[in-house]
Design a protein around this motif. Structure first.
Motif, PDB file in Angstrom:
ATOM      1  N   ARG A   1     -52.030  -9.431  14.211  1.00 52.52           N
ATOM      2  CA  ARG A   1     -51.249  -8.506  13.398  1.00 52.52           C
ATOM      3  C   ARG A   1     -52.197  -7.577  12.648  1.00 52.52           C
ATOM      4  O   ARG A   1     -53.221  -8.001  12.111  1.00 52.52           O
ATOM      5  CB  ARG A   1     -50.374  -9.253  12.386  1.00 52.52           C
ATOM      6  CG  ARG A   1     -49.557  -8.301  11.499  1.00 52.52           C
ATOM      7  CD  ARG A   1     -48.705  -9.030  10.491  1.00 52.52           C
ATOM      8  NE  ARG A   1     -48.150  -8.109   9.515  1.00 52.52           N
ATOM      9  CZ  ARG A   1     -47.028  -7.419   9.675  1.00 52.52           C
ATOM     10  NH1 ARG A   1     -46.336  -7.541  10.788  1.00 52.52           N
ATOM     11  NH2 ARG A   1     -46.585  -6.600   8.747  1.00 52.52           N
TER      12      ARG A   1
ATOM     13  N   LEU B   1     -48.362  -3.414  13.778  1.00 55.72           N
ATOM     14  CA  LEU B   1     -48.521  -3.908  15.145  1.00 55.72           C
ATOM     15  C   LEU B   1     -48.691  -5.424  15.103  1.00 55.72           C
ATOM     16  O   LEU B   1     -49.535  -5.938  14.365  1.00 55.72           O
ATOM     17  CB  LEU B   1     -49.739  -3.243  15.783  1.00 55.72           C
ATOM     18  CG  LEU B   1     -50.033  -3.557  17.259  1.00 55.72           C
ATOM     19  CD1 LEU B   1     -50.716  -2.373  17.926  1.00 55.72           C
ATOM     20  CD2 LEU B   1     -50.876  -4.810  17.414  1.00 55.72           C
ATOM     21  N   GLU B   2     -47.873  -6.152  15.861  1.00 54.57           N
ATOM     22  CA  GLU B   2     -47.948  -7.614  15.827  1.00 54.57           C
ATOM     23  C   GLU B   2     -47.622  -8.211  17.179  1.00 54.57           C
ATOM     24  O   GLU B   2     -46.653  -7.822  17.836  1.00 54.57           O
ATOM     25  CB  GLU B   2     -47.009  -8.196  14.769  1.00 54.57           C
ATOM     26  CG  GLU B   2     -47.124  -9.714  14.663  1.00 54.57           C
ATOM     27  CD  GLU B   2     -46.444 -10.286  13.429  1.00 54.57           C
ATOM     28  OE1 GLU B   2     -46.519 -11.503  13.236  1.00 54.57           O
ATOM     29  OE2 GLU B   2     -45.848  -9.514  12.660  1.00 54.57           O
ATOM     30  N   ILE B   3     -48.444  -9.159  17.595  1.00 58.30           N
ATOM     31  CA  ILE B   3     -48.243  -9.930  18.824  1.00 58.30           C
ATOM     32  C   ILE B   3     -48.002 -11.379  18.418  1.00 58.30           C
ATOM     33  O   ILE B   3     -48.773 -11.961  17.659  1.00 58.30           O
ATOM     34  CB  ILE B   3     -49.482  -9.855  19.747  1.00 58.30           C
ATOM     35  CG1 ILE B   3     -49.913  -8.394  19.975  1.00 58.30           C
ATOM     36  CG2 ILE B   3     -49.198 -10.574  21.064  1.00 58.30           C
ATOM     37  CD1 ILE B   3     -48.893  -7.534  20.669  1.00 58.30           C
TER      38      ILE B   3
ATOM     39  N   GLU C   1     -45.496 -12.610  24.049  1.00 54.65           N
ATOM     40  CA  GLU C   1     -44.397 -12.175  23.198  1.00 54.65           C
ATOM     41  C   GLU C   1     -43.204 -13.087  23.420  1.00 54.65           C
ATOM     42  O   GLU C   1     -42.851 -13.421  24.564  1.00 54.65           O
ATOM     43  CB  GLU C   1     -44.006 -10.728  23.528  1.00 54.65           C
ATOM     44  CG  GLU C   1     -45.019  -9.692  23.051  1.00 54.65           C
ATOM     45  CD  GLU C   1     -44.857  -9.362  21.577  1.00 54.65           C
ATOM     46  OE1 GLU C   1     -45.090 -10.285  20.766  1.00 54.65           O
ATOM     47  OE2 GLU C   1     -44.486  -8.231  21.253  1.00 54.65           O
TER      48      GLU C   1
ATOM     49  N   LYS D   1     -42.933  -3.204  22.078  1.00 54.21           N
ATOM     50  CA  LYS D   1     -43.691  -1.993  21.754  1.00 54.21           C
ATOM     51  C   LYS D   1     -45.125  -2.311  21.364  1.00 54.21           C
ATOM     52  O   LYS D   1     -46.062  -1.653  21.818  1.00 54.21           O
ATOM     53  CB  LYS D   1     -42.980  -1.242  20.614  1.00 54.21           C
ATOM     54  CG  LYS D   1     -43.642   0.074  20.246  1.00 54.21           C
ATOM     55  CD  LYS D   1     -42.847   0.780  19.147  1.00 54.21           C
ATOM     56  CE  LYS D   1     -43.552   2.079  18.724  1.00 54.21           C
ATOM     57  NZ  LYS D   1     -42.797   2.772  17.638  1.00 54.21           N
ATOM     58  N   SER D   2     -45.322  -3.307  20.514  1.00 54.50           N
ATOM     59  CA  SER D   2     -46.677  -3.639  20.063  1.00 54.50           C
ATOM     60  C   SER D   2     -47.558  -4.051  21.225  1.00 54.50           C
ATOM     61  O   SER D   2     -48.710  -3.617  21.346  1.00 54.50           O
ATOM     62  CB  SER D   2     -46.632  -4.757  19.019  1.00 54.50           C
ATOM     63  OG  SER D   2     -46.106  -4.300  17.798  1.00 54.50           O
TER      64      SER D   2
ATOM     65  N   THR E   1     -48.514  -1.138  23.344  1.00 53.53           N
ATOM     66  CA  THR E   1     -49.546  -0.333  22.675  1.00 53.53           C
ATOM     67  C   THR E   1     -50.923  -0.928  22.923  1.00 53.53           C
ATOM     68  O   THR E   1     -51.885  -0.206  23.222  1.00 53.53           O
ATOM     69  CB  THR E   1     -49.269  -0.273  21.163  1.00 53.53           C
ATOM     70  OG1 THR E   1     -48.015   0.377  20.939  1.00 53.53           O
ATOM     71  CG2 THR E   1     -50.364   0.494  20.445  1.00 53.53           C
TER      72      THR E   1
END
Length: 442
Positions: free
Chosen positions: A365, A370-372, A386, A395-396, A399
C-alpha cells in the motif's frame, strides 16, 4: 474421525533414524493432544501420558534429578501400571509442556539416552509472561519443533467428502488453466462459504460434519474465544493483561476500515505502539493472530522489503474471527448477503488459507491509495494477489503491472467468485483454489 496432515509429519518423524524428541506447538484446541495420542496408540506398544496442565503435581518428577532412570522410576511409582517403559517400544507424551519447563530441559537427556521416544505438546510455548516459568535450559539441538494449525481448507474438504482424487483434478485444471466443471465448481463454492463460518477448530468442524447445526458451531467457537481471553488474563504479565485483551478485541474493527492497517488508536484513543507492541506479540506467540506486513517495494525477497511497523492483523482461524462478529453474520455469509464488510471477511479467509500453508503474509500500500491485498512468491516470481468478494475492480494491480520498470512485477492472480480464466498477465481463480498456490514465499 478427522484426517489431519500432522499424521504424516508424525510418521515421517518416527521413520527418521536417530530422531530427536518432538515438540508439537500450536494454539489451544487445534487438535494436538488428540492427534498425538491417536498416533501413539497406533505405533507403539506402550504410551505413557502426562498432562501438566490438568495434573500440575506431575512436574515434581522433573524437579530433581533428570537422569532418565530416575525419571522413569518416579513415573512408574506415580502412575503404576499405566507407565511401562520398554526400550524401543514406549513413547512418553508430555502434554502442555510449557507448564513444566524442567521437563523440556529433560528432552536433551532423553535424546542422549535414546531408549524411549518423546513427544511433547505446547500451547503457549515462548509466550511472554507465561506464568513466569522458565526452563533451566532450552535443549537446543536436542529437539525438533513442528507447528500445528487448526484444520486448513484442504483438511476441511477431506472432512466433507472431497477426496484426494478430486483435489488432484483441481490441480490439473490449475496447471492447464481450464475451467472447473460446473457441478464441482458449485459444490466447492458452497464448501468455501461453510469453511468461512466454521473455520478449522476440530471441535467446531466435527460438530458441523455431524450435525450441520450452526448455532452449536458458534457456541463452540465463542467458548474457544473466551478461553483465549482467559489465557490473556491468567498468563500475561500483570501490566499487559488489559492491553492484550483490548488488542485482541479490536481486530474486527481494525479490518472494517478502508485502510486495514493496524492502528493503535483504534485499540484505545491516544494509544501508541510503544505501549501495545508487547501485547500484539503475545497474541501472535499464542498462535491466535498473524501480521501481514506492508512492503516498501514489490521485489523479492519479500521478507527483506517488509516494513516491520506497518501491518494488518488477521486471525489465524477465519471461523473464530467470524464468531467475534454479531449474531446473524454466519447466516449472511452463507446466503451471500454481506455488503461492505464482505471484503474484510474474504481477505481474512485468504489470510487463513495462506498462513496455514506456511506462507508469511505481505501486502503493498502506498499513501496515494494504491493497494494490493497480498503479495507472494509464486513460480519463482513476485506475484500480486487481489481478493474480490464481488466484481470489484483491479485498478491498483493493473497500475502496478503497467509499470514493470518501477514495480518489477509481471503477473497477478485475482481470487473471487469466478471460474478459472486468463487475461494477459492476470490469472483468475475461484477463491477455493487459493490453497493450491503452494510455492513458498522468499
Amino acid at each position: 474421525m478427522l484426517q489431519r496432515k500432522i499424521e504424516k509429519t508424525l510418521i515421517d518423524w518416527k521413520n527418521t533414524p536417530d530422531r530427536k524428541p518432538l515438540i508439537i506447538k500450536g494454539c489451544r484446541q487445534c487438535g494436538k493432544t488428540f492427534s498425538v495420542l491417536d498416533f501413539a496408540h497406533k505405533n507403539y506398544e506402550h504410551t505413557v501420558y502426562l498432562n501438566f496442565f490438568l495434573n500440575p503435581q506431575y512436574a515434581s518428577v522433573f524437579s530433581e534429578s533428570l537422569e532418565i532412570d530416575h525419571i522413569t522410576m518416579m513415573l512408574s511409582a506415580l502412575l503404576g501400571c499405566e507407565a511401562v517403559f520398554e526400550a524401543g517400544k514406549t513413547v512418553l507424551i508430555l502434554d502442555e509442556i510449557q507448564d513444566c519447563p524442567d521437563a523440556r530441559t529433560a528432552l536433551k537427556f532423553f535424546k542422549l539416552d535414546g531408549r524411549y521416544d518423546v513427544i511433547a505438546t505446547g500451547s503457549l510455548l515462548g509466550v511472554k509472561g507465561y506464568g513466569n516459568k522458565t526452563a533451566k535450559s532450552i535443549p537446543v539441538g536436542y529437539e525438533t519443533v513442528v507447528e500445528m494449525n487448526p484444520l486448513d481448507f484442504e483438511e476441511f474438504l477431506w472432512a466433507n467428502g472431497i477426496s484426494g482424487q478430486i483435489i488432484e483434478l483441481l490441480k490439473n485444471h490449475l496447471e492447464n488453466e481450464t475451467s472447473i466443471p460446473e457441478a464441482l465448481h458449485a459444490r466447492l463454492r458452497e464448501l468455501l462459504l461453510q469453511y468461512t463460518v466454521v473455520g478449522g477448530m476440530p471441535n467446531a468442524v466435527q460438530s458441523f460434519v455431524n450435525t450441520k447445526n450452526m448455532s452449536e458451531v458458534l457456541k463452540i467457537q465463542r467458548d474457544i474465544v473466551r478461553s483465549y481471553e482467559d489465557d490473556m488474563v491468567k498468563y500475561a504479565d500483570t501490566k499487559d493483561k488489559p492491553l492484550i485483551k483490548e488488542c485482541f478485541q479490536s481486530i474486527p474493527k481494525q479490518l472494517s476500515k478502508e485502510n486495514k492497517k493496524f492502528q493503535y488508536s483504534v485499540v484505545k484513543k491516544g494509544a501508541t505502539g510503544s505501549k501495545f507492541t508487547g501485547s500484539l506479540q503475545w497474541i501472535e506467540d499464542a498462535g491466535i493472530a498473524v501480521r501481514c506486513f506492508n512492503l516498501s517495494i514489490t521485489e523479492l525477497p519479500l521478507d527483506g522489503n517488509a516494513q516491520s511497523d506497518v501491518f494488518k492483523l488477521y486471525m489465524r482461524d477465519i471461523g473464530l474471527f467470524v464468531s467475534m462478529l454479531e449474531d446473524g453474520t454466519q447466516f449472511d455469509i452463507l446466503q451471500g448477503k454481506l455488503l461492505a464488510y464482505k471484503g474484510a471477511i474474504f481477505e481474512g479467509l485468504i489470510a487463513d488459507i495462506f498462513t496455514k500453508m506456511g506462507r508469511k503474509l505481505y501486502y503493498f500500500r502506498k499513501d496515494s491509495g494504491l493497494e494490493i491485498d497480498f503479495v507472494m512468491r509464486y513460480k519463482g516470481e513476485c506475484t500480486l494477489v487481489e481478493v474480490k468478494a464481488s466484481s470489484g475492480n483491479t485498478k491498483s494491480a493493473k497500475t502496478v503491472l503497467k509499470h514493470p520498470e518501477k514495480y518489477h512485477v509481471n503477473r497477478m492472480i485475482k481470487l473471487g467468485d469466478y471460474n478459472i480464466g486468463r487475461s494477459d498477465q492476470m490469472l483468475t481463480l475461484p477463491l477455493y483454489m487459493a490453497f493450491l498456490l503452494t510455492e513458498m514465499n522468499g
